[in-house]
Design an enzyme around this catalytic site. Structure first.
Site, PDB file in Angstrom:
ATOM      1  N   GLY A  40     -27.341   8.886  14.473  1.00 43.14           N
ATOM      2  CA  GLY A  40     -26.117   8.089  14.609  1.00 43.14           C
ATOM      3  C   GLY A  40     -26.425   6.753  15.246  1.00 43.14           C
ATOM      4  N   GLY A  45     -25.299   5.889  19.927  1.00 45.83           N
ATOM      5  CA  GLY A  45     -26.607   6.006  19.285  1.00 45.83           C
ATOM      6  C   GLY A  45     -27.434   4.745  19.397  1.00 45.83           C
ATOM      7  N   ARG A 330      -1.243   7.797  24.986  1.00 45.86           N
ATOM      8  CA  ARG A 330      -1.170   7.990  23.541  1.00 45.86           C
ATOM      9  C   ARG A 330      -0.498   9.283  23.115  1.00 45.86           C
ATOM     10  NH1 ARG A 330      -7.159   5.683  21.933  1.00 45.86           N
ATOM     11  NH2 ARG A 330      -6.605   3.511  22.264  1.00 45.86           N
ATOM     12  N   ARG A 435      -7.637  11.134  25.535  1.00 41.98           N
ATOM     13  CA  ARG A 435      -8.423   9.982  25.964  1.00 41.98           C
ATOM     14  C   ARG A 435      -7.502   8.786  26.150  1.00 41.98           C
ATOM     15  NH1 ARG A 435     -10.353   5.676  23.518  1.00 41.98           N
ATOM     16  NH2 ARG A 435     -10.000   6.398  21.381  1.00 41.98           N
TER      17      ARG A 435
END
Lengths: 637, 254, 190
Positions: A40, A45, A330, A435
């Site tokens: 990734g 990554g 959210r 999150r």
């Protein structure tokens, strides 16, 4: 089994320093003898590969895009959090830590989150040094904006393209190491299997997406930085290529999958326009700084927005959450939007949308300022919908966006398989059940730049380099397994396309394992998903061969994994008899409709161990302890 | 909507390609261009043939993966719009659409509409970065950057590396791509230390990769989905001239 | 000489030499209308030779690097598009190599004709020569139509705002030169 996150003891603020002191080192001369695979090339990554290469390790980096500059981190719009407290508005490391744990609805690991908050400041320094053009004020200092779930301005941003700019910074650092020869890059290459030697991760099997060749690479440790699995819903804000394959196949090799049911539905996305839809487009949460969310007070009101008088508008987020208003986190905002639409108040012809109105902000700060802040988002909105948000309010609706769940890792980011490290969205560690905005970029970079370089050394120092080559029988078997599966997909020659299966899976998941979940729905999903999977294996049509570039074959492999993974997700959601963060169970809510968490019974990480495709996975628990924050009901009122 | 498509089909880099005709039926104007192609591909697959291969990923105009010349213009007729953001309402019902890959020697065709753009990565690898190592950097506010400079740097660094500039350029030059990175970093105090060396090695890498020379056609700017301007090429040229006076050290670090 | 191996370095050479010749063309035109030999230039003889040397060098470098760039550009392209639309480039910009070659031939002819008097026919008497002059001048001015403004971009002597003004001015200057030169041909014929 009770899992241990191996967090260091001692006061919260000293844990990371303490751990760093304990960690073993690899001497500079020895580093080049170790090979590390990084899968990734998003923020986690690229930053990990660049940093490890710079330290002197031999790094093999893999990505399925044609260039490491295209990982989906690039699409992050709004910003990145840090506890710099530049605006002098009362921020601190502790407050960022506190907000993140609270935002995650007390389902994350305290020690990890505190470390994240600590490192957030280093990230900003690092990125500025790399030439990331963050927004500046007129005196030349860095500018901040506020974001959902926070009462301070701690978000650093580069117009509406913060993810892009941070990724280009990491990509630059990675490019430098590729030039220097310390990192070998394998673009257009997809990981299809993890290889274990004596129970430790020592390599991967990949498919070269151009030639179709199945190859293995051996190494002394493997880092998975392969992002999240929101595409299990088919329609999500993720890139078309985002998938669960790397992490899921690691799971099938014994890595524990933690909290798979914790997925985030983002409140501000462009509503679906029809069946042809291939993906959903996010409108940055930062828009909620200046946009006000409303629906008509009258059910089924089909008048255009400008014809609805002020008195007949319901600013439902401001009404229900006066403390945070339009900036409610959210999960809370998404659910509120879905509720008003389900009740029939939705805007637009489909009724699946609410208004995000900039009229007040335009009056207050003027068109120029709004353009400066969100210009590209307004343009994007117009391209997709054909509507001008300067003249009429945007219409938004929630969409799957991020996966908080992921492979289980300890404090060192090492999974239960020694030598397998998991970074960024691919792991489960820092965001709990939800999150907060501008925290994903922070986590990806903290993991890659500042954590893995320390913790991986501790593992490597205890191993002998070059333990097994790709001629080892384990590698051979892995290649054979991958080839067999590829051939199997190609040989079905059924009647339905991969996309049709993916769409069907998405529908099942959105309806039953989406924003609001119930025992009944989850049980339905657990019945429907295996049926669909069985049909897939008998009736999928994958054209072409495995010997060249074959995008349908790539998709088929990914959807096959989603079809298995979906079941795990539903199972996890069914187990969690509580509502917390992005996981909302209809049976567990307060009288006013807010989430009802059950700390007595569910204050733990659910980590699942694969035990065969037809058997129920085994559950392991990591209890969560909150010693520095009071475990309290989350209120944004 | 019903449309006639003429799509470039090529099995592999060494094979000969040709335009193949397809009929796109019942296309909704709300579809994106790639969703239209998805629909056509579903039909092709059901007919037992191989679908059209094309690069795409984020489908929100930022990853730079999509790369198609549509009716003679990279990324199609709408200004400052990538293929994935282009919607069918921009096309006329009953019309025909030509779809071709980027064409340049530095971008060999891999299959159908997919080309190999790794040459752009190698231009960046030559020096398109600030050689800072991880850790040990000063506080983010220690070096001030004027609002204008940060803005200009941001304008330049919005490049998504799609390669439309190369596809559009009659000379197959990657000058706009190279200039955007040179400008981005030269506008910032952090990037100025290596500016002289950077502009030299990046332009040399561009030539080595087989890209052509810039002769100021400005087709790149017209095709760029992100509005990268040719003024950045002028800036690159200034940086190059300045580098000559600075006697830039040209060798790559070992 | 890494400068001359670099694409930008060579482009600068092409631009500077081209612009020198363009400036010469401007003086040439002015000279046609206001004879400098009648003005009192000090030491005009050596100045002319210096100018001739500079022009010869410019001509050589411009031609060499221009053709080299064109060959490289040709190589950088693969097969034509079935359909290709130009958006911002001009006919002049796309035909620089041909207008350049034609201009080169014309300049050599012109020198043989006027400076060295190898060719005796003058456009005053010969229609074919007059036609040749018209074609040659068209080529030169077409070349300058792109070339003059292009110089400023290549040297980086422009800004966000001035780019379009300079481009317009360059085109205007090329048209003026064309008008000026063609008048001489036409007036002398009539």
């Amino acid at each position: 089994m009770i899992l241990d996150g191996k967090c260091p003891s001692g006061p919260l603020s000293e844990k990371w320093d303490k751990r760093c002191r304990e960690l073993k080192l690899v001497s500079p001369a020895n580093k080049r003898r170790y090979k590390i695979i990084v899968v990734g090339a998003g923020l986690a990554g690229a930053s990990a590969a660049a940093t490890l290469g710079e330290l002197g390790y031999n790094v093999e980096a893999f990505c399925c895009q044609d260039s490491p500059r295209r990982g989906h981190s690039i699409a992050a719009q709004g910003g990145i959090n840090a506890a710099k407290n530049y605006p002098n508005d009362g921020d601190s490391i502790f407050r960022l830590f506190h907000d993140t744990v609270k935002g995650g609805d007390f389902r994350s690991r305290e020690a990890n989150v505190y470390r994240l908050a600590m490192l957030s400041n280093n990230i900003i320094d690092q990125c500025v040094a790399q030439g990331v053009p963050f927004a500046r004020d007129y005196a030349g200092y860095l500018d901040n904006r506020s974001f959902g779930g926070a009462q301070v301005s701690r978000t650093f941003y580069a117009r509406g393209q913060t993810g892009q700019q941070l990724l280009l910074g990491a990509y630059g650092a990675l490019s430098r190491q590729i030039k220097a020869g310390s990192v070998r890059l394998h673009p257009r290459t997809e990981m299809l299997d993890l290889v274990l030697i004596d129970g430790e991760a020592k390599g991967i099997t990949v498919r070269d997406l151009v030639t179709g060749k199945i190859e293995s690479y051996s190494a002394d440790a493997v880092c998975l930085c392969t992002g999240g699995y929101a595409n299990v819903f088919n329609l999500s804000t993720n890139a078309m290529g985002s998938n669960v394959t790397a992490t899921y196949r690691a799971y099938k090799k014994g890595a524990f999958f933690a909290n798979p049911c914790f997925t985030q539905i983002h409140p501000t996305c462009i509503p679906v326009s029809g069946d042809h839809q291939s993906k959903l487009t996010l409108m940055s949460e930062s828009l909620r700084n200046d946009g006000r969310v409303w629906v008509p007070k009258m059910k089924g009101d089909k008048r255009p927005a400008h014809e609805v008088p002020e008195a007949e508008r319901d600013y439902f987020l401001e009404r229900r959450y006066p403390g945070y208003g339009n900036l409610a986190p959210r999960d809370i905002a998404s659910r509120a939007v879905k509720e008003v639409c389900d009740e029939g108040f939705g805007a637009g012809s489909s009724g699946r949308g609410v208004y995000l109105d900039f009229a007040d902000a335009l009056k207050r700060v003027g068109k120029e300022k709004i353009k400066e802040r969100y210009g590209n988002l307004f343009e994007m909105y117009e391209k997709i919908t054909g509507e001008d948000a300067f003249k009429q309010p945007m219409r938004i609706y929630p969409a799957p966006h991020y996966a908080m769940g992921g492979l289980w890792v300890d404090y060192d980011l090492q999974s239960n398989i020694p030598g397998l490290f998991v970074l960024g969205e691919a792991n489960f560690s820092d965001h709990g059940a939800n999150r907060l905005g501008a925290s994903a970029l922070m986590q990806g970079l903290a993991d890659g730049y500042f954590i893995i370089p320390y913790t991986i050394a501790d593992y490597l120092a205890r191993t002998t380099p070059g333990k097994a080559g790709t001629d080892n029988p384990e590698f051979k078997k892995s290649r054979e397994d991958v080839e067999t599966f590829t051939k199997k997909l190609l040989s079905v020659k059924g009647r339905k396309t991969v996309n049709e299966f993916h769409r069907e899976l998405g529908r099942i998941m959105w309806d039953n394992v989406g924003m609001t979940r119930s025992e009944e729905g989850l049980k339905r999903a657990l019945k429907l998903v295996p049926e669909l999977r069985a049909e897939f294996l008998e009736n999928v049509k994958v054209p072409g061969s495995g010997a060249d570039l074959n995008q349908e074959l790539e998709k088929a492999g990914r959807v096959a994994d989603f079809l298995e993974f979906a079941e795990l997700m539903a199972r996890d959601a069914l187990l969690r008899n509580e509502s917390c963060g992005g996981h909302f169970r209809a049976e567990y809510q307060m009288p006013d409709g807010e989430a009802k968490r059950d700390d007595e019974n569910f204050c733990y990480v659910a980590a699942w161990e694969f035990s065969g495709i037809d058997n129920a996975p085994e559950l392991h628990k990591e209890p969560l302890k909150f010693e520095n924050i009071e475990l309290a009901a989350r209120s944004y009122k | 909507m019903n449309l006639t498509l003429f799509v470039w089909r090529q099995k592999g880099p060494a094979e000969k390609g040709r335009l193949e005709q397809f009929n796109a039926k019942d296309i909704s104007p709300e579809m994106s261009f790639l969703e239209m192609l998805d629909t056509v591909n579903e039909g092709i697959i059901k007919d037992g043939k191989e679908p059209i291969a094309f690069d795409h990923d984020c489908r929100e105009g930022i990853c730079g993966m999509c790369s198609q010349v549509i009716n003679g213009v990279p990324h199609g007729p709408q200004e400052k719009t990538t293929v994935c953001q282009l919607h069918m309402r921009n096309f006329k019902d009953g019309g025909s659409i030509y779809i071709e890959p980027w064409r340049a020697r530095a971008f060999p065709v891999i299959k159908d509409l997919i080309v190999d753009r790794s040459a752009l990565d190698r231009i960046i690898q030559a020096g398109g970065y600030i050689s800072v190592h991880t850790g040990g950097v000063p506080d983010a506010n220690a070096v001030l950057v004027s609002n204008d400079d940060a803005d200009a740097a941001m304008d330049a660094s919005e490049c998504i590396g799609c390669g439309a500039c190369v596809a559009a350029c009659p000379n197959g030059s990657a000058m706009l791509f190279t200039a955007s990175k040179v400008t981005h970093l030269a506008m910032l105090p952090q990037g100025q230390v290596e500016a002289a060396r950077r502009v030299c090695v990046m332009t040399e890498a561009m030539t080595q990769e087989g890209f052509g020379n810039c002769s100021n056609h400005y087709e790149c700017q017209a095709a760029c989905p992100k509005g990268i301007r040719v003024q950045f090429i002028a800036k690159l040229n200034r940086e190059f001239i300045r580098a000559q006076f600075k006697g830039a050290r040209r060798e790559s670090p070992q | 000489m890494r400068f001359l191996e670099n694409t930008v370095g060579r482009k600068i050479v092409i631009a500077v030499t081209g612009q020198l010749m363009a400036v010469f063309a401007i003086f040439h035109l002015l000279g046609n209308y206001f004879n400098p030999y009648s003005m009192k230039f000090p030491d005009i003889g050596s100045f002319i030779w210096l100018a001739r040397l500079a022009m010869l060098l410019s001509f050589g470098l411009h031609t060499f690097f221009g053709i080299q760039a064109e060959l490289e550009n040709h190589k950088a392209r693969t097969g034509p598009y079935a359909l290709k639309k130009s958006i911002s480039t001009t006919f002049a910009a796309k035909t620089m190599i041909w207008s350049g070659i034609l201009s080169g031939v014309f300049i050599i002819f012109h020198l043989l004709n006027f400076t060295f008097s190898v060719i005796d026919e003058s456009f005053q008497d010969n229609y074919a020569v007059a036609l040749g002059y018209t074609i040659g001048l068209s080529a030169v001015c077409l070349h300058l139509y792109h070339g003059i403004a292009s110089f400023f971009q290549t040297m980086g002597w422009n800004s966000e705002k001035s780019l379009s003004v300079i481009t317009m001015a360059g085109k205007g200057m090329a048209l003026l030169l064309f008008a000026g030169f063609i008048c001489i041909v036409v007036l002398n014929r009539v």
